[in-house]
Design a protein around this motif. Sequence first.
Motif, PDB file in Angstrom:
ATOM      1  N   UNK A  97      48.562  40.987  42.215  1.00 39.95           N
ATOM      2  CA  UNK A  97      47.455  41.880  41.818  1.00 39.95           C
ATOM      3  C   UNK A  97      47.232  41.941  40.314  1.00 39.95           C
ATOM      4  N   UNK A  98      47.862  41.049  39.537  1.00 39.52           N
ATOM      5  CA  UNK A  98      47.591  40.993  38.099  1.00 39.52           C
ATOM      6  C   UNK A  98      46.292  40.239  37.843  1.00 39.52           C
ATOM      7  N   UNK A  99      45.669  40.545  36.712  1.00 43.40           N
ATOM      8  CA  UNK A  99      44.377  39.963  36.386  1.00 43.40           C
ATOM      9  C   UNK A  99      44.525  38.486  36.027  1.00 43.40           C
ATOM     10  N   UNK A 100      43.643  37.658  36.579  1.00 40.66           N
ATOM     11  CA  UNK A 100      43.588  36.232  36.262  1.00 40.66           C
ATOM     12  C   UNK A 100      42.427  35.987  35.313  1.00 40.66           C
ATOM     13  N   UNK A 101      42.734  35.392  34.143  1.00 41.74           N
ATOM     14  CA  UNK A 101      41.670  35.094  33.204  1.00 41.74           C
ATOM     15  C   UNK A 101      41.758  33.668  32.665  1.00 41.74           C
ATOM     16  N   UNK A 102      42.978  33.176  32.410  1.00 40.78           N
ATOM     17  CA  UNK A 102      43.162  31.854  31.828  1.00 40.78           C
ATOM     18  C   UNK A 102      44.265  31.125  32.577  1.00 40.78           C
ATOM     19  N   UNK A 103      44.275  29.792  32.422  1.00 46.28           N
ATOM     20  CA  UNK A 103      45.319  28.990  33.027  1.00 46.28           C
ATOM     21  C   UNK A 103      44.958  28.476  34.405  1.00 46.28           C
ATOM     22  N   UNK A 104      45.977  27.868  35.067  1.00 43.26           N
ATOM     23  CA  UNK A 104      45.779  27.324  36.401  1.00 43.26           C
ATOM     24  C   UNK A 104      45.947  28.414  37.457  1.00 43.26           C
ATOM     25  N   UNK A 105      45.289  28.215  38.597  1.00 45.19           N
ATOM     26  CA  UNK A 105      45.445  29.118  39.733  1.00 45.19           C
ATOM     27  C   UNK A 105      44.991  28.391  40.988  1.00 45.19           C
ATOM     28  N   UNK A 106      45.377  28.912  42.133  1.00 47.92           N
ATOM     29  CA  UNK A 106      44.956  28.358  43.424  1.00 47.92           C
ATOM     30  C   UNK A 106      43.889  29.263  44.032  1.00 47.92           C
ATOM     31  N   UNK A 107      42.891  28.631  44.617  1.00 49.27           N
ATOM     32  CA  UNK A 107      41.712  29.386  45.046  1.00 49.27           C
ATOM     33  C   UNK A 107      41.175  28.818  46.359  1.00 49.27           C
ATOM     34  N   UNK A 108      40.676  29.714  47.238  1.00 52.87           N
ATOM     35  CA  UNK A 108      39.994  29.324  48.476  1.00 52.87           C
ATOM     36  C   UNK A 108      38.524  29.687  48.344  1.00 52.87           C
ATOM     37  N   UNK A 109      37.658  28.703  48.521  1.00 51.43           N
ATOM     38  CA  UNK A 109      36.225  28.927  48.362  1.00 51.43           C
ATOM     39  C   UNK A 109      35.610  29.678  49.528  1.00 51.43           C
ATOM     40  N   UNK A 114      42.686  34.121  45.978  1.00 50.57           N
ATOM     41  CA  UNK A 114      43.046  33.543  44.691  1.00 50.57           C
ATOM     42  C   UNK A 114      44.426  34.040  44.270  1.00 50.57           C
ATOM     43  N   UNK A 115      45.202  33.175  43.571  1.00 57.14           N
ATOM     44  CA  UNK A 115      46.549  33.574  43.158  1.00 57.14           C
ATOM     45  C   UNK A 115      47.045  32.706  42.006  1.00 57.14           C
ATOM     46  N   UNK A 116      47.990  33.290  41.234  1.00 55.64           N
ATOM     47  CA  UNK A 116      48.655  32.551  40.163  1.00 55.64           C
ATOM     48  C   UNK A 116      49.412  31.362  40.748  1.00 55.64           C
ATOM     49  N   UNK A 117      49.623  30.335  39.918  1.00 56.42           N
ATOM     50  CA  UNK A 117      50.443  29.209  40.377  1.00 56.42           C
ATOM     51  C   UNK A 117      51.897  29.646  40.532  1.00 56.42           C
ATOM     52  N   UNK A 118      52.357  30.572  39.687  1.00 56.25           N
ATOM     53  CA  UNK A 118      53.743  31.040  39.807  1.00 56.25           C
ATOM     54  C   UNK A 118      53.929  31.827  41.108  1.00 56.25           C
ATOM     55  N   UNK A 119      52.893  32.564  41.514  1.00 61.26           N
ATOM     56  CA  UNK A 119      52.979  33.325  42.763  1.00 61.26           C
ATOM     57  C   UNK A 119      52.937  32.398  43.975  1.00 61.26           C
ATOM     58  N   UNK A 120      52.187  31.310  43.858  1.00 59.01           N
ATOM     59  CA  UNK A 120      52.060  30.383  44.979  1.00 59.01           C
ATOM     60  C   UNK A 120      53.391  29.731  45.333  1.00 59.01           C
ATOM     61  N   UNK A 121      54.278  29.558  44.339  1.00 60.04           N
ATOM     62  CA  UNK A 121      55.539  28.858  44.582  1.00 60.04           C
ATOM     63  C   UNK A 121      56.722  29.810  44.736  1.00 60.04           C
ATOM     64  N   UNK A 122      56.424  31.095  44.866  1.00 58.24           N
ATOM     65  CA  UNK A 122      57.494  32.037  45.181  1.00 58.24           C
ATOM     66  C   UNK A 122      57.881  31.891  46.648  1.00 58.24           C
ATOM     67  N   UNK A 123      59.093  32.269  46.962  1.00 57.99           N
ATOM     68  CA  UNK A 123      59.601  32.096  48.327  1.00 57.99           C
ATOM     69  C   UNK A 123      58.777  32.893  49.345  1.00 57.99           C
ATOM     70  N   UNK A 124      58.366  34.112  48.957  1.00 57.92           N
ATOM     71  CA  UNK A 124      57.641  34.929  49.932  1.00 57.92           C
ATOM     72  C   UNK A 124      56.214  34.435  50.168  1.00 57.92           C
ATOM     73  N   UNK A 125      55.715  33.515  49.306  1.00 60.20           N
ATOM     74  CA  UNK A 125      54.391  32.953  49.543  1.00 60.20           C
ATOM     75  C   UNK A 125      54.431  31.957  50.700  1.00 60.20           C
ATOM     76  N   UNK A 126      55.501  31.183  50.772  1.00 60.44           N
ATOM     77  CA  UNK A 126      55.712  30.288  51.908  1.00 60.44           C
ATOM     78  C   UNK A 126      54.756  29.121  51.968  1.00 60.44           C
ATOM     79  N   UNK A 127      54.953  28.108  51.109  1.00 60.36           N
ATOM     80  CA  UNK A 127      54.107  26.921  51.147  1.00 60.36           C
ATOM     81  C   UNK A 127      54.430  26.103  52.389  1.00 60.36           C
TER      82      UNK A 127
END
Length: 590
Positions: A97-109, A114-127
Amino acid sequence: MESITHFSHEHPLILLKLLPTDETKRICYGCQQPLIPEGKYDIDVYGCKSCTKFFLHKSCAQLPMEIVLKSHEQHSLFLLSELPSKYSIGFGCNLCFELLQHGFFYHCYLDDFIMHIKCAFKENAGIISFNKDLTLYHPSHKHYPLTIQPRPSSFLCDACDVEDKDLSYQCTSCHYWIHRRCAMLPSTTNHDVHTHPLSLSFGLPAEYHNFDYFCGMCEQKLHTRQHLWLYHCQLCRYFVHIKCMATNKPQIEVDMKGLIIDDLPHLPMADKSVELIQRFLLRNNSLDNIQQEVAIFSHRHPLIYANEQIIDETEDDEEVLCDACIEPIISRHYHCAECRFFLHTECAMLPHELQHPSHPHPLNLFSNSRFDEVFRCNHCNRNSNGFFFHCTMEGCEFYLDVKCAALPNVLEHESHNHPLFQIISSEIVYCRCCGYYLWETNFFGCKYCNFDLHLHCLMLPKTTKHRFDSKNSLTLRYPPHSYHARPFDCAECEEEINPNYWLYHCEESDLSFHVDCINRSWKKNNSKFGQKIQITSHPHPLKYVYRASVKSPCHGCESKRYIYHSSSFECETCNFHLCRRCVQKVEPLH
């Protein structure tokens, strides 16, 4: 020296090895973290020599372009290097829930997940899965793979035909170029524009090229050569552009001010003459009490009242038609005891004078002196030998049959969910019943959407019969025809029926007919047939018919022209035929 081309930057990036003595305040553009984390030494990064300020951790440069998460299994997430323009003030990560303004992120059109790249690779995200490749093999373009172009570009999308700046997939071997949001569309979907699931098609399927089809939302014609993507329902033959699906269909606000729905006539009617003409008589203060015997201006014998349906036993139990409106007599009526002349009680009360809103001059009620004489109605453009209103002004040839005269300014039809208004216009539009253009100046149409009808299509009966199946009734059906998965073939002309338009169908016999093929039958041609005359030049009575029973020349014309496809007189005893022109030259005995 190793170098790469990365989607996030316009220049090549060179692999560098940073030492603790290098600038430690520089940050990675991808993760927005320091290039040299605290306590780390000898770090590999990619940097731009041209810009000197753009760097990426090697791990950030190698992030997969597409991932699927357990928390978001329904759609893939794609790696982006900048927020789309609609998120110009930033957007919150769906995980932290932190604000995204700059950098890479993952997004569904598809749903703006939408989410940070660091959040996407956390264990609880579950890739669940990821794709490091920059190519996509899409079923819409089977020749070559499509290359991801993650940086927004301005182009005309080959899928939706929309030109804007967005992320995309492009074929490097041809000019095929589509939005990433289009590439990720589901193969099937549900939408409130249609009751059934819709399937994605990369152009109009070949099995629908035999007829013109239109988008169910924008109503534009679907061209076979454009190959724009569509969603369609095979059961209903319903189509809609993908770009139209992405927009909310505007709610139509119907102005019902001054209209009382319960008082509007609702077509089709079981008995148009009783319901429609009765309303007409009320509007013109012509409704009178029923008398047991009346005299009519158009007939030399008195007419007797009867309150029952009458069947002509001499004509294979066919329905008897009213001589005024040419509609079946179902209940109360007047008839002549000496000859085959019938009138609905309402038609016997028609006003002798009328001021109709479509014509500036007064109109008088007439009937032709002979039943084989016809007039052409200026409203519905059909020939008839019934009663008509005619302008007696010199040089003004205006004719109006009694059914067209009885139509109100506004009514309802079961084929459409808005009121239909009588329109007088020279604009050329097409009829939603038969598909032909409306060349007449008078028709009924909807003020809120492109729905227009010929007058004769508007008044089609709900049920009718055909000589191919005299036992079962044919029912008038409107699109979409979801009840019949196979194509309709007309039993009369043996051609396929366009499923975009109305048709007559019988479920018991599975017979179908074009509306026009039913209209061409003798009962639906707005003229009455079956009357008989006796002439001096032939010993037997001659019957007035819509079409001769056999292909025969006229026995009175010197040209001996064939009269099979036109109304004529024929002898039921012998093979003798006369055209109307020859009969009008002689004086009938009776």
